[in-house]
Design an enzyme around this catalytic site. Structure first.
Site, short mmCIF file in Angstrom:
data_model
loop_
_atom_site.label_atom_id
_atom_site.label_comp_id
_atom_site.label_asym_id
_atom_site.label_seq_id
_atom_site.Cartn_x
_atom_site.Cartn_y
_atom_site.Cartn_z
N HIS A 145 0.88 -1.31 -0.01
CA HIS A 145 -0.02 0.00 -0.19
C HIS A 145 0.66 1.16 -0.07
O HIS A 145 0.60 2.07 -0.83
CB HIS A 145 -1.05 0.00 1.44
CG HIS A 145 -1.68 1.14 1.41
ND1 HIS A 145 -3.10 1.39 1.12
CD2 HIS A 145 -1.29 2.31 1.93
CE1 HIS A 145 -3.63 2.36 1.57
NE2 HIS A 145 -2.45 3.09 2.11
N GLU A 146 1.84 1.13 0.75
CA GLU A 146 2.94 2.35 0.99
C GLU A 146 3.71 2.60 -0.39
O GLU A 146 3.86 3.78 -0.78
CB GLU A 146 3.62 2.15 2.26
CG GLU A 146 3.03 2.13 3.58
CD GLU A 146 1.94 3.50 3.70
OE1 GLU A 146 2.11 4.66 3.15
OE2 GLU A 146 1.21 3.36 4.29
N HIS A 149 1.64 4.38 -3.09
CA HIS A 149 1.42 5.70 -2.87
C HIS A 149 2.93 6.45 -3.42
O HIS A 149 2.58 7.42 -4.34
CB HIS A 149 1.61 6.06 -1.34
CG HIS A 149 0.15 6.21 -0.84
ND1 HIS A 149 -1.05 6.74 -1.20
CD2 HIS A 149 -0.07 5.59 0.43
CE1 HIS A 149 -1.98 6.44 -0.53
NE2 HIS A 149 -1.43 5.84 0.68
N GLU A 203 -6.29 6.63 -1.56
CA GLU A 203 -6.14 5.60 -0.60
C GLU A 203 -6.80 4.32 -1.22
O GLU A 203 -5.91 3.23 -1.16
CB GLU A 203 -7.08 5.64 0.76
CG GLU A 203 -6.10 6.65 1.56
CD GLU A 203 -4.90 6.31 1.95
OE1 GLU A 203 -4.71 5.11 2.15
OE2 GLU A 203 -3.90 7.19 2.13
#
Ligand SMILES: [Zn+2]
Length: 271
Positions: A145-146, A149, A203
């Site tokens: 997930h990070e 980003h 997100e």
């Protein structure tokens, strides 16, 4: 200084003219999860990296001085091993990313949090690993997930949005004071909106891409769901990581609906 001023002012002049074109770009390919949202990118990657690398160095130095950086060698080694597997898989979405200067550090803190800064600078607080007793696959879910980003340059997108709304002169003035201290750095970062939480669509995009990355790296994508259930179960005091992110029920159902799409990627790695 002159060069920076010049480039910012040039950017100011050209931004309005090129907006319709840059508004149609995308920093990554869509992947099997179909993350194909077009992005408004008015500020250059270099400008964002210059600011965020400086802020990152400051964070790491502060943690080191406080005796809170990478205190558990085995834990850091474990995180870096997982990161390496995920970073190898970024090539599918964004070929240049494997050559980035990726960093993974832990900071000793009870806080349930993890984040990434532009260009792939990952920080895990020890609290999230220890309190939630994360498995490797759950760590891969957070890290995927990070990493997403960073690949999607979500911070650059946030900065571009404030650049478009706040006006250029203010931004240029702020950035010119850059070398004269931390107060100015903090000022520019907040002026650019870099200290604000990511938007809902960013997100949900990071969740999608993260899921694909973890599956490709050989981690069971179902762990993304068990991760968020653990997050939910922390109850009462809302963990920081959760509070800056949208409702966990919504994201769990999005993740569940995408698991069949990425499952073949995971199964391909276990055969
Ligand atoms: Zn996020």
């Amino acid at each position: 200084m002159k060069t920076l001023k010049h480039s910012l002012l040039t950017l100011a002049v050209s931004a309005a003219a090129i907006m319709p074109i840059v508004g149609c770009t995308s920093t990554t390919s869509a992947g099997v999860v179909g993350a194909d949202r077009k992005q408004l990118l008015l500020v250059s990657s270099q400008e964002i990296l210059q600011l965020s690398n400086q802020a990152y160095a400051e964070t790491i130095n502060q943690a080191r001085r406080a005796g809170k950086l990478d205190n558990n060698y085995e834990q850091v080694k474990r995180l870096r091993k997982i990161a390496d597997k995920l970073i190898t898989q970024t090539e599918v979405l964004r070929p240049d990313a494997k050559n980035w200067d990726w960093k993974v550090h832990t900071i000793t803190s009870d806080s349930i949090n993890a984040y990434v800064m532009p260009g792939g600078k990952i920080v895990f607080y020890t609290g999230i690993i220890e309190k939630l007793r994360l498995t490797d696959a759950e760590i891969a879910a957070i890290m995927g997930h990070e990493i997403a980003h960073a690949l999607r340059e979500h911070s650059r997108e946030k900065a571009s949005r404030s650049f478009a709304t706040q006006g250029v002169l203010q931004l240029a003035t702020g950035a010119l004071g850059l070398s004269s201290g931390q107060a100015q750095l903090a000022g520019v970062i907040s002026q650019l909106g870099l200290d604000l939480p990511h938007s809902r669509s960013q997100e949900s995009e990071a969740d999608k891409i993260g899921l694909e990355l973890m599956a490709r790296a050989g981690y069971d994508p179902n762990a993304s769901v068990s991760l968020w259930k653990k997050m939910q179960a922390t109850g009462g005091s809302v963990p920081q990581f959760l509070s800056t992110h949208p409702s966990s029920t919504t994201r769990i159902s999005q993740l569940q609906s995408l698991i069949p799409t990425v499952m073949p990627l995971f199964q391909g790695t276990t055969r």
